[in-house]
Design an enzyme around this catalytic site. Sequence first.
Site, PDB file in Angstrom:
ATOM      1  N   CYS A 132       0.828  -1.212   0.000  1.00 34.76           N
ATOM      2  CA  CYS A 132       0.000   0.000   0.000  1.00 34.76           C
ATOM      3  C   CYS A 132       0.862   1.262   0.000  1.00 34.76           C
ATOM      4  O   CYS A 132       1.503   1.566  -0.988  1.00 34.76           O
ATOM      5  CB  CYS A 132      -0.994  -0.053   1.165  1.00 34.76           C
ATOM      6  SG  CYS A 132      -2.309   1.164   1.005  1.00 34.76           S
ATOM      7  N   HIS A 242      -3.750  -5.269   0.455  1.00 36.42           N
ATOM      8  CA  HIS A 242      -3.254  -5.589   1.802  1.00 36.42           C
ATOM      9  C   HIS A 242      -3.317  -7.077   2.114  1.00 36.42           C
ATOM     10  O   HIS A 242      -4.224  -7.523   2.801  1.00 36.42           O
ATOM     11  CB  HIS A 242      -4.113  -4.858   2.838  1.00 36.42           C
ATOM     12  CG  HIS A 242      -3.779  -3.427   3.001  1.00 36.42           C
ATOM     13  ND1 HIS A 242      -2.746  -2.976   3.784  1.00 36.42           N
ATOM     14  CD2 HIS A 242      -4.350  -2.329   2.472  1.00 36.42           C
ATOM     15  CE1 HIS A 242      -2.684  -1.665   3.747  1.00 36.42           C
ATOM     16  NE2 HIS A 242      -3.652  -1.231   2.950  1.00 36.42           N
ATOM     17  N   GLU A 244      -1.754  -8.706   4.314  1.00 33.07           N
ATOM     18  CA  GLU A 244      -1.658  -8.989   5.763  1.00 33.07           C
ATOM     19  C   GLU A 244      -2.988  -8.822   6.496  1.00 33.07           C
ATOM     20  O   GLU A 244      -3.135  -9.289   7.617  1.00 33.07           O
ATOM     21  CB  GLU A 244      -0.579  -8.112   6.396  1.00 33.07           C
ATOM     22  CG  GLU A 244      -0.961  -6.667   6.697  1.00 33.07           C
ATOM     23  CD  GLU A 244      -1.217  -5.813   5.461  1.00 33.07           C
ATOM     24  OE1 GLU A 244      -0.825  -6.235   4.351  1.00 33.07           O
ATOM     25  OE2 GLU A 244      -1.836  -4.742   5.595  1.00 33.07           O
TER      26      GLU A 244
END
Length: 316
Positions: A132, A242, A244
């Site tokens: 990001c 994203h 994660e």
Amino acid sequence: MSPPFAVLAVLAACLCGVPLLVVCSDHLNYRPIIGVLAQENIVGDPHAQGSSYIAASYVKYLESAGARVVPIKIHQTDEEYEKIFNSINGLLLPGGDVDLETSQFSRLSKIFYDLAIKANDASDYFPIWGTCQGLQQMTVLTSNKNLLTLTDTKAVALPLTFTPASQNSRLFKAFPGNLLQSLSEDNITSNFHSWSLSLQNYSRNAKLKRFYKILTTNTDGRREFISTMEAYHYPFYAVQWHPEKSPFEWVDKPGMVHSAASVRASFYTALFFVSEAMKNRHKFSSASEEGRALIYNYSPVFTGLDGIFVQNYYFD
Ligand SMILES: *[C@@H]1O[C@H](CO)[C@@H](O)[C@H](O)[C@H]1NC(C)=O
Ligand SMILES: *[C@@H]1O[C@H](CO)[C@@H](O)[C@H](O)[C@H]1NC(C)=O
């Protein structure tokens, strides 16, 4: 091949260095340590302590794939950063919300990016991963300009549009076929960004175009933007989405995905990057120095179920 020749062939393969690292597993570093950059605290964060933070999800993400983490704090000297660089096996630039040209985060990113370019040019394999804001920062570092544009992508899950060039990418090479299919068909990548690098600005900038191969794009309905890229000649990788968040963030809002496919996608990206870090041989000068640097010296703070990050590490 008779046995003595087989042994010789293996020995030769092991002595020849970088291109053969994949063949010769003895050359891999199975105790990789990855640096994660801290950034200035979010203004108004009621849990903030000190001046900077790292969202714990990035740490868990790397740990899930077999790496340990060293936090890289802001406000240290260039010499201290260089010492850390020579002790770690890769760098992750996390998401967040700081200025890409004036923040401490951007200053640190530049120091490490420049060191990584120099190292890789000297055959010292040093990978960088940007997520990001990390991707955005990498585009600013490579082009020396902020070429980002606003997109309507603040809280939305999207499928990836793979480019023809993604067919022979390093990043996606080991992904299972059915996972690539999910990534391309299902809305399983979480987008939480206001800024994006449009395909248009990428294509018009010679430095970016020469440096990065575009693996996937997305659109907000108005503009096509870069969602995954890797450098042609450096082990640098970046995603605008994203990975994660799927396994490790729990704020209940649009754009968050926790399906099995999204968690697998997360794991395969982490596994890929950690495998890249295994090709680096940097190490701390002693076990005690390594012990003092690791994230285990800090405890994450639970910020509540509606926190954008469920746990944060805070630093002086
Ligand atoms: C291209 O970059 C400029 C900044 O240099 C920005 O103002 C503009 O919105 C960008 N255009 C597109 C289409 O991304
Ligand atoms: C899934 O992604 C597509 C864009 O490819 C978008 O048009 C659609 O609204 C998304 N669906 C959901 C449920 O988010």
